[in-house]
Design a protein around this motif. Structure first.
Motif, PDB file in Angstrom:
ATOM      1  N   GLU A  45      31.244  38.053  26.339  1.00 35.14           N
ATOM      2  CA  GLU A  45      32.454  37.670  25.603  1.00 35.14           C
ATOM      3  C   GLU A  45      32.416  38.169  24.158  1.00 35.14           C
ATOM      4  O   GLU A  45      33.445  38.544  23.615  1.00 35.14           O
ATOM      5  CB  GLU A  45      32.611  36.146  25.624  1.00 35.14           C
ATOM      6  CG  GLU A  45      32.963  35.601  26.982  1.00 35.14           C
ATOM      7  CD  GLU A  45      32.929  34.083  27.038  1.00 35.14           C
ATOM      8  OE1 GLU A  45      33.437  33.535  28.022  1.00 35.14           O
ATOM      9  OE2 GLU A  45      32.394  33.440  26.112  1.00 35.14           O
ATOM     10  N   GLN A  46      31.241  38.173  23.552  1.00 38.15           N
ATOM     11  CA  GLN A  46      31.112  38.643  22.171  1.00 38.15           C
ATOM     12  C   GLN A  46      31.293  40.156  22.072  1.00 38.15           C
ATOM     13  O   GLN A  46      31.894  40.651  21.130  1.00 38.15           O
ATOM     14  CB  GLN A  46      29.745  38.258  21.592  1.00 38.15           C
ATOM     15  CG  GLN A  46      29.547  36.781  21.406  1.00 38.15           C
ATOM     16  CD  GLN A  46      30.496  36.187  20.381  1.00 38.15           C
ATOM     17  OE1 GLN A  46      30.811  36.802  19.379  1.00 38.15           O
ATOM     18  NE2 GLN A  46      30.963  34.987  20.647  1.00 38.15           N
ATOM     19  N   GLU A  47      30.759  40.890  23.039  1.00 37.91           N
ATOM     20  CA  GLU A  47      30.809  42.349  22.998  1.00 37.91           C
ATOM     21  C   GLU A  47      32.180  42.902  23.326  1.00 37.91           C
ATOM     22  O   GLU A  47      32.596  43.899  22.775  1.00 37.91           O
ATOM     23  CB  GLU A  47      29.794  42.937  23.984  1.00 37.91           C
ATOM     24  CG  GLU A  47      28.370  42.719  23.574  1.00 37.91           C
ATOM     25  CD  GLU A  47      27.404  43.122  24.668  1.00 37.91           C
ATOM     26  OE1 GLU A  47      27.852  43.595  25.732  1.00 37.91           O
ATOM     27  OE2 GLU A  47      26.194  42.958  24.462  1.00 37.91           O
ATOM     28  N   ASP A  48      32.880  42.266  24.244  1.00 34.55           N
ATOM     29  CA  ASP A  48      34.112  42.845  24.770  1.00 34.55           C
ATOM     30  C   ASP A  48      35.225  42.888  23.746  1.00 34.55           C
ATOM     31  O   ASP A  48      35.713  43.939  23.395  1.00 34.55           O
ATOM     32  CB  ASP A  48      34.561  42.065  26.010  1.00 34.55           C
ATOM     33  CG  ASP A  48      35.803  42.671  26.615  1.00 34.55           C
ATOM     34  OD1 ASP A  48      36.828  41.964  26.647  1.00 34.55           O
ATOM     35  OD2 ASP A  48      35.760  43.839  27.022  1.00 34.55           O
ATOM     36  N   GLY A  49      35.634  41.737  23.266  1.00 31.37           N
ATOM     37  CA  GLY A  49      36.723  41.684  22.305  1.00 31.37           C
ATOM     38  C   GLY A  49      38.062  42.072  22.905  1.00 31.37           C
ATOM     39  O   GLY A  49      38.992  42.402  22.194  1.00 31.37           O
ATOM     40  N   GLY A  50      38.186  42.037  24.223  1.00 30.21           N
ATOM     41  CA  GLY A  50      39.421  42.423  24.891  1.00 30.21           C
ATOM     42  C   GLY A  50      40.395  41.267  25.020  1.00 30.21           C
ATOM     43  O   GLY A  50      40.206  40.180  24.474  1.00 30.21           O
ATOM     44  N   GLY A  56      34.278  31.834  24.616  1.00 30.71           N
ATOM     45  CA  GLY A  56      34.571  30.578  25.296  1.00 30.71           C
ATOM     46  C   GLY A  56      35.570  30.706  26.427  1.00 30.71           C
ATOM     47  O   GLY A  56      35.889  29.716  27.093  1.00 30.71           O
ATOM     48  N   ALA A  57      36.080  31.887  26.693  1.00 33.33           N
ATOM     49  CA  ALA A  57      37.119  32.066  27.710  1.00 33.33           C
ATOM     50  C   ALA A  57      36.617  31.740  29.110  1.00 33.33           C
ATOM     51  O   ALA A  57      37.334  31.105  29.901  1.00 33.33           O
ATOM     52  CB  ALA A  57      37.658  33.494  27.672  1.00 33.33           C
ATOM     53  N   THR A  58      35.411  32.144  29.430  1.00 38.39           N
ATOM     54  CA  THR A  58      34.899  31.924  30.783  1.00 38.39           C
ATOM     55  C   THR A  58      34.698  30.442  31.053  1.00 38.39           C
ATOM     56  O   THR A  58      35.043  29.954  32.128  1.00 38.39           O
ATOM     57  CB  THR A  58      33.579  32.697  30.986  1.00 38.39           C
ATOM     58  OG1 THR A  58      33.811  34.069  30.657  1.00 38.39           O
ATOM     59  CG2 THR A  58      33.094  32.585  32.399  1.00 38.39           C
ATOM     60  N   GLU A  59      34.169  29.727  30.087  1.00 38.18           N
ATOM     61  CA  GLU A  59      33.982  28.284  30.275  1.00 38.18           C
ATOM     62  C   GLU A  59      35.329  27.585  30.455  1.00 38.18           C
ATOM     63  O   GLU A  59      35.485  26.738  31.333  1.00 38.18           O
ATOM     64  CB  GLU A  59      33.239  27.676  29.091  1.00 38.18           C
ATOM     65  CG  GLU A  59      33.030  26.178  29.242  1.00 38.18           C
ATOM     66  CD  GLU A  59      32.309  25.559  28.064  1.00 38.18           C
ATOM     67  OE1 GLU A  59      32.019  24.356  28.157  1.00 38.18           O
ATOM     68  OE2 GLU A  59      32.052  26.248  27.074  1.00 38.18           O
ATOM     69  N   ARG A  60      36.300  27.947  29.640  1.00 37.88           N
ATOM     70  CA  ARG A  60      37.625  27.336  29.753  1.00 37.88           C
ATOM     71  C   ARG A  60      38.273  27.679  31.093  1.00 37.88           C
ATOM     72  O   ARG A  60      38.934  26.842  31.703  1.00 37.88           O
ATOM     73  CB  ARG A  60      38.507  27.783  28.598  1.00 37.88           C
ATOM     74  CG  ARG A  60      38.064  27.180  27.275  1.00 37.88           C
ATOM     75  CD  ARG A  60      38.903  27.641  26.118  1.00 37.88           C
ATOM     76  NE  ARG A  60      40.295  27.266  26.293  1.00 37.88           N
ATOM     77  CZ  ARG A  60      41.295  27.748  25.570  1.00 37.88           C
ATOM     78  NH1 ARG A  60      41.040  28.636  24.622  1.00 37.88           N
ATOM     79  NH2 ARG A  60      42.528  27.352  25.775  1.00 37.88           N
ATOM     80  N   ARG A  96      45.937  31.090  38.024  1.00 33.36           N
ATOM     81  CA  ARG A  96      45.725  32.485  38.434  1.00 33.36           C
ATOM     82  C   ARG A  96      45.224  33.317  37.265  1.00 33.36           C
ATOM     83  O   ARG A  96      44.401  34.210  37.441  1.00 33.36           O
ATOM     84  CB  ARG A  96      47.014  33.066  39.014  1.00 33.36           C
ATOM     85  CG  ARG A  96      47.426  32.333  40.311  1.00 33.36           C
ATOM     86  CD  ARG A  96      48.822  32.647  40.689  1.00 33.36           C
ATOM     87  NE  ARG A  96      49.727  32.135  39.661  1.00 33.36           N
ATOM     88  CZ  ARG A  96      51.037  32.185  39.747  1.00 33.36           C
ATOM     89  NH1 ARG A  96      51.608  32.732  40.791  1.00 33.36           N
ATOM     90  NH2 ARG A  96      51.798  31.689  38.790  1.00 33.36           N
ATOM     91  N   TYR A  97      45.692  33.021  36.075  1.00 28.22           N
ATOM     92  CA  TYR A  97      45.200  33.701  34.875  1.00 28.22           C
ATOM     93  C   TYR A  97      43.734  33.340  34.637  1.00 28.22           C
ATOM     94  O   TYR A  97      42.930  34.188  34.260  1.00 28.22           O
ATOM     95  CB  TYR A  97      46.065  33.318  33.671  1.00 28.22           C
ATOM     96  CG  TYR A  97      45.611  33.902  32.368  1.00 28.22           C
ATOM     97  CD1 TYR A  97      45.924  35.213  32.025  1.00 28.22           C
ATOM     98  CD2 TYR A  97      44.856  33.165  31.473  1.00 28.22           C
ATOM     99  CE1 TYR A  97      45.496  35.760  30.822  1.00 28.22           C
ATOM    100  CE2 TYR A  97      44.423  33.696  30.281  1.00 28.22           C
ATOM    101  CZ  TYR A  97      44.752  34.996  29.961  1.00 28.22           C
ATOM    102  OH  TYR A  97      44.315  35.529  28.772  1.00 28.22           O
ATOM    103  N   ALA A  98      43.393  32.054  34.879  1.00 30.73           N
ATOM    104  CA  ALA A  98      41.997  31.630  34.742  1.00 30.73           C
ATOM    105  C   ALA A  98      41.116  32.408  35.719  1.00 30.73           C
ATOM    106  O   ALA A  98      40.012  32.840  35.369  1.00 30.73           O
ATOM    107  CB  ALA A  98      41.876  30.130  34.993  1.00 30.73           C
TER     108      ALA A  98
END
Length: 156
Positions: A45-50, A56-60, A96-98
């Motif tokens: 998540e830190q490297e991508d920046g997309g 925290g996106a994956t946990e959410r 679905r976005y998750a």
């Protein structure tokens, strides 16, 4: 002549150096995953920046996917479109976005953390397939989780 202990010698050598501390605190462990996998996800998540992967996106996304499937009862569930799908944070109102975020994370993880996350996601996918209905008109190239019947909007 007495000998100096090795620890005393090392202490004298490192007097001028600063202590070993992390500048960035260790990320918290994602519930249901090991600390090693959580750290690998944090690095991705830190490297991508997309668009999909922000810190925290994956946990959410995992939390949202689990919450959708924990809806009481055994009835059919219908995913709902987010009111504001263009915002990365608001987009998580749509399960679905998750699942899109989880898929993106899986594609970027190293093999061992990927295997652990796949195990967690597959268990949720089975529940999603059991509690949603296929959409008869939608065909590939959409991912399979987008080809399920949905209704209305959610989030406001």
């Amino acid at each position: 002549m007495p000998r100096n202990r090795p620890g005393a010698l090392r202490a004298r050598e490192t007097l001028g150096t600063r202590p070993r501390t992390r500048e960035i605190p260790q990320p918290e462990r994602i519930p249901g995953l090991s600390a090693r996998t959580s750290l690998a996800i944090h690095h991705v998540e830190q490297e991508d920046g997309g668009y999909f992967l922000f810190p925290g996106a994956t946990e959410r996304a995992l939390r949202r996917y689990r919450r959708f499937l924990r809806t009481p009862g055994l009835g059919i569930l219908y995913p709902r479109t987010s009111v504001c799908p263009s915002c990365p944070g608001c987009g998580l109102d749509d399960v679905r976005y998750a699942r899109d975020i989880l898929d993106e994370t899986l594609s970027r993880l190293p093999p061992r953390p990927r295997a652990e996350l796949i195990g967690a996601v597959r268990a949720l996918d089975r529940g999603y397939l059991l509690r949603t209905l296929p959409h008869p008109l939608l065909r590939p190239p959409l991912p399979w989780w987008h080809r399920r019947l949905a209704e209305g909007a959610e989030g406001w």
